[in-house]
Design a protein around this motif. Structure first.
Motif, PDB file in Angstrom:
ATOM      1  N   LYS A  28       0.847  -1.195   0.000  1.00 27.63           N
ATOM      2  CA  LYS A  28       0.000   0.000   0.000  1.00 27.63           C
ATOM      3  C   LYS A  28       0.884   1.247   0.000  1.00 27.63           C
ATOM      4  O   LYS A  28       1.743   1.413   0.860  1.00 27.63           O
ATOM      5  CB  LYS A  28      -0.903   0.027   1.239  1.00 27.63           C
ATOM      6  N   LEU A  64     -18.904   2.860   8.139  1.00 31.26           N
ATOM      7  CA  LEU A  64     -18.281   2.465   6.866  1.00 31.26           C
ATOM      8  C   LEU A  64     -17.836   1.005   6.806  1.00 31.26           C
ATOM      9  O   LEU A  64     -17.726   0.451   5.728  1.00 31.26           O
ATOM     10  CB  LEU A  64     -17.092   3.381   6.554  1.00 31.26           C
ATOM     11  N   VAL A  65     -17.557   0.388   7.952  1.00 30.36           N
ATOM     12  CA  VAL A  65     -17.168  -1.025   7.899  1.00 30.36           C
ATOM     13  C   VAL A  65     -18.364  -1.958   8.032  1.00 30.36           C
ATOM     14  O   VAL A  65     -18.211  -3.167   7.981  1.00 30.36           O
ATOM     15  CB  VAL A  65     -16.126  -1.416   8.976  1.00 30.36           C
ATOM     16  N   ARG A 103     -22.723   2.277   0.613  1.00 30.03           N
ATOM     17  CA  ARG A 103     -22.475   3.703   0.847  1.00 30.03           C
ATOM     18  C   ARG A 103     -23.709   4.522   0.495  1.00 30.03           C
ATOM     19  O   ARG A 103     -24.010   5.513   1.132  1.00 30.03           O
ATOM     20  CB  ARG A 103     -21.300   4.186  -0.021  1.00 30.03           C
ATOM     21  N   PHE A 123       1.025   5.477  -0.164  1.00 36.08           N
ATOM     22  CA  PHE A 123       0.356   6.778  -0.087  1.00 36.08           C
ATOM     23  C   PHE A 123       1.307   7.759  -0.743  1.00 36.08           C
ATOM     24  O   PHE A 123       2.280   8.163  -0.122  1.00 36.08           O
ATOM     25  CB  PHE A 123       0.111   7.209   1.357  1.00 36.08           C
ATOM     26  N   THR A 182     -11.655  -3.517   4.524  1.00 33.56           N
ATOM     27  CA  THR A 182     -12.271  -2.935   3.312  1.00 33.56           C
ATOM     28  C   THR A 182     -12.337  -1.407   3.285  1.00 33.56           C
ATOM     29  O   THR A 182     -13.012  -0.837   2.443  1.00 33.56           O
ATOM     30  CB  THR A 182     -13.709  -3.461   3.027  1.00 33.56           C
ATOM     31  N   LEU A 183     -11.620  -0.735   4.189  1.00 38.42           N
ATOM     32  CA  LEU A 183     -11.646   0.729   4.146  1.00 38.42           C
ATOM     33  C   LEU A 183     -10.666   1.287   3.114  1.00 38.42           C
ATOM     34  O   LEU A 183     -10.839   2.389   2.618  1.00 38.42           O
ATOM     35  CB  LEU A 183     -11.334   1.324   5.519  1.00 38.42           C
ATOM     36  N   LEU A 184      -9.621   0.528   2.808  1.00 34.26           N
ATOM     37  CA  LEU A 184      -8.645   0.958   1.805  1.00 34.26           C
ATOM     38  C   LEU A 184      -8.487  -0.127   0.751  1.00 34.26           C
ATOM     39  O   LEU A 184      -8.662  -1.303   1.044  1.00 34.26           O
ATOM     40  CB  LEU A 184      -7.273   1.176   2.454  1.00 34.26           C
ATOM     41  N   SER A 185      -8.158   0.296  -0.468  1.00 33.62           N
ATOM     42  CA  SER A 185      -7.819  -0.690  -1.500  1.00 33.62           C
ATOM     43  C   SER A 185      -6.310  -0.860  -1.528  1.00 33.62           C
ATOM     44  O   SER A 185      -5.590   0.122  -1.402  1.00 33.62           O
ATOM     45  CB  SER A 185      -8.255  -0.186  -2.873  1.00 33.62           C
ATOM     46  N   LYS A 224     -12.846   5.472  -2.595  1.00 30.96           N
ATOM     47  CA  LYS A 224     -12.044   4.691  -1.667  1.00 30.96           C
ATOM     48  C   LYS A 224     -10.597   4.939  -2.069  1.00 30.96           C
ATOM     49  O   LYS A 224     -10.294   4.990  -3.253  1.00 30.96           O
ATOM     50  CB  LYS A 224     -12.417   3.221  -1.875  1.00 30.96           C
ATOM     51  N   GLN A 225      -9.727   5.118  -1.084  1.00 27.99           N
ATOM     52  CA  GLN A 225      -8.330   5.440  -1.431  1.00 27.99           C
ATOM     53  C   GLN A 225      -7.564   4.246  -1.973  1.00 27.99           C
ATOM     54  O   GLN A 225      -7.788   3.140  -1.526  1.00 27.99           O
ATOM     55  CB  GLN A 225      -7.601   5.968  -0.199  1.00 27.99           C
ATOM     56  N   ASP A 233     -11.012  -6.646  -1.324  1.00 27.30           N
ATOM     57  CA  ASP A 233     -11.217  -5.489  -2.196  1.00 27.30           C
ATOM     58  C   ASP A 233     -12.487  -5.639  -3.039  1.00 27.30           C
ATOM     59  O   ASP A 233     -13.229  -4.695  -3.218  1.00 27.30           O
ATOM     60  CB  ASP A 233      -9.992  -5.311  -3.095  1.00 27.30           C
TER      61      ASP A 233
END
Ligand SMILES: Nc1ncnc2c1ncn2[C@@H]1O[C@H](COP(=O)(O)OP(=O)(O)OP(=O)(O)O)[C@@H](O)[C@H]1O
Ligand SMILES: [Mg+2]
Lengths: 328, 255
Positions: free
Chosen positions: A11, B92-93, B98, A13, A51-54, B254-255, A68
């Protein structure tokens, strides 16, 4: 069966690589510990798993669903206690649990019962109708764990569950957490940077700067540092050392008036030592290696001193300050 | 596609918190009172009325619009608070889409605003207005649609901001101008050309205009509504659908 599988996870950033080619697997019903200093990439890994980030690259699976692509199946299977509190402080404890139960479609017939059970389980029945903003840091943490279990997840994530708690609350919370796999048939994925806490894990991975630098059971990891260390005070250190070298063929050295030697099975080694050179010995003590020693050995730095960026430190300090002072 | 359990529980949470927070309830009701009686009362000495409508009566639909604007934007901006204090992660989880979250938030704005509009609406006899039951139902329905549109617009704004410092930016640079350029305090037809164009781009204008159409349907001349009720309703219904869809998309990033 592996409940969590992570393969070559990366990952990024921008220019920062927070997670750098990480792979591991966690068996069903195990307690898995993810250890590392501030900024190592622990929370980022959890955010991908939940599942909050890809991911930038690589794969993550929970209960054989792709984190994902099959988010909603994964979300049904997990419960999370985030590093920063995610309770609504303007609602009561019971209302927080109720919100969660509705959100996860807990059966109407079971809703009330599960909430009562959860409150009792974390010893908050008496405070159930108080606003969460009046709770202490430890109570909030316990409430979050209870909430994470309401929908009977298969995997429970705990991101530094004891950060900012006093030693007694930490011990209590750990006693409680270790009962979960048996009671709730749940797999636990936890992060911490208190090395002592990781001893309760079935398996540990140590992560530093986004990379896993060691993994195994606590006992296996401790072998990395070469077993126990025995310290002896004697009436004549020179003579004692000479005897030990001759009789046991072991490496032995002296420091601060004590002689010390390392042995894989220290507890078995002590009686033999006493039998041979017992009349010289004034006192004996033995030190078992801690996971902190493992980290020290692997990175050359103690985990609590070593750090990510300055910003990560400040964030971590603010976090534990907030939690201690019960800010909302 | 829309999970009713999520919508229900999100609305229930907002409503519970709203009822509990007495100061918020008082301030949202104090604002319309101040505007209506202090500004409206004072200005009506200065501003001549229309055929059958005094100035204080003229601004009544605008004051209802203001109540809706502030309460629905405030309600959806609370998303920023939820992000700041971490509760958003809990949502969100969870295994809900959404889009359901966005619809839940927009519905919360709608429910809270409509609730407040109904209270402010009770003031109508005190300013000499007469409304029959059909008009009252019409006002409530239009308010609900308008609130849904504005709350969705608020969610769209909130999805671009992470921290609550941005709240005052939104209030000063978006919400206040929206209010003044909505025809709430003065008829759009009397504005200079440039402002007239801006007013026509303002979603609130059509909401306030719909309320004017309902509250004084027979008024003609300068104090009358600027557009037909049909145009007003078409615009606000279309906007509520468009805004909620865009807000849903903005939220899905989604980032
Ligand atoms: N959203 C983000 N944008 C940019 N950088 C980020 C973001 N999230 C994390 N990082 C960076 O990624 C790295 C790993 O952060 P992460 O939060 O995963 O660390 P951690 O192991 O959980 O640390 P801690 O013990 O302090 O919680 C850090 O350098 C952090 O600054
Ligand atoms: Mg972290």
């Amino acid at each position: 069966m592996s409940m969590i599988i992570v393969e070559n996870l990366v990952k990024k950033f921008g220019s920062i690589t927070a997670v750098d080619d990480v792979s591991f697997a966690v068996e069903e019903g195990a307690i898995f510990g993810f250890l590392g200093p501030n900024g190592a990439g622990k929370t980022t890994t959890i955010n991908i798993l939940c599942t909050l980030l890809s991911p930038t690259f690589g794969k993550a699976y929970i209960n054989s669903y792709d984190c994902d692509r099959e988010s909603s199946k994964v979300r049904n299977a997990i419960g999370i206690v985030f590093q920063d509190s995610s309770l609504d402080k303007d609602l009561t404890a019971r209302e927080n649990l109720m919100f969660h139960a509705y959100l996860y479609r807990v059966d109407k017939a079971e809703r009330k019962q599960r909430i009562e059970d959860a409150l009792r389980f974390v010893d908050l029945t008496d405070r159930a109708d108080d606003l969460v903003k009046k709770f202490s840091g430890g109570m909030k943490r316990r409430l979050e764990v209870a909430r994470g279990l309401i929908h009977r997840p298969k995997v429970l994530f705990l991101d530094e569950p004891t950060l900012g708690l006093d030693p007694q609350s930490r011990t209590n919370l750990w006693e409680f957490i270790t009962t979960l796999p048996k009671l709730h048939k749940v797999t636990i994925f936890m992060t911490t940077h208190y090395m002592e806490e990781a001893e309760v894990c079935d398996k540990i991975a140590i992560i530093d700067k986004g990379k896993i630098i060691a993994s195994g059971t606590p006992a296996e990891l401790k072998k990395i540092v070469g077993g126990d260390v025995i310290y002896l005070k004697t009436n004549n250190n020179e003579e004692a050392m000479k005897d030990i070298r001759k009789l046991f063929d072991m490496e032995v050295s002296e420091k601060d008036g004590e002689i010390f030697l390392s042995a894989m099975k220290g507890d078995a080694c002590i009686p033999a030592l006493i039998r041979e050179i017992g009349e010289r010995v004034l006192s004996v003590r033995m030190q078992r290696p801690t996971l902190n020693d493992v980290f020290l050995k692997l990175t050359g730095k103690a985990i609590r001193e070593q750090n990510g960026t300055g910003l990560d430190n400040i964030k971590a300090m603010v976090r534990s300050y907030r939690r201690r002072h019960d800010r909302d | 596609m829309i999970e009713t359990n999520a919508v229900y529980v999100i609305v229930a949470r907002e409503f519970k918190k709203f009822i509990r927070e007495k100061s918020r309830l008082i301030s949202t009701l104090a604002r319309p009172l101040l505007w209506l009686f202090l500004i409206g009362g004072g200005m009506s000495r200065l501003v001549p009325g229309g055929q059958n409508v005094t100035y204080i009566q003229f601004i009544f639909p605008g004051i209802l619009g203001m109540t809706i604007l502030f309460s629905s934007i405030f309600s959806s901006i609370s998303i920023i608070w939820d992000k700041e204090f971490g509760f958003m992660k809990e949502i969100l989880v969870a295994p809900v889409s959404r889009f359901s979250v966005v619809v839940g938030k927009a519905t919360s704005g709608m429910v809270l605003s409509t609730f407040q509009v109904m209270i402010v609406l009770c003031l109508f006899p005190f300013i000499g207005l007469r409304l029959d039951p059909l008009q009252i139902i019409g006002v409530i329905l239009v308010s609900a649609i308008l609130a849904f549109a504005l709350a969705s617009f608020g969610i769209l704004l909130a999805s671009f901001y992470e921290s609550y410092e941005s709240f005052s930016v939104i209030m000063n640079f978006i919400v206040m101008p929206m209010f003044f350029l909505s025809g709430a305090m003065y008829p759009v037809k009397l504005l200079p050309e440039v402002l007239k164009v801006v007013s026509k781009l303002n979603p609130l204008t059509y909401g306030v205009d719909a309320l004017k159409n309902i509250v004084f349907p027979y008024e003609t001349g300068r104090m009358s509504a600027d557009f037909s009720l049909f145009i007003d309703l078409t615009v606000i219904v279309t906007l509520s659908v468009v805004f909620v869809l865009i807000a849903g998309k903005a939220f899905e990033r989604k980032q």
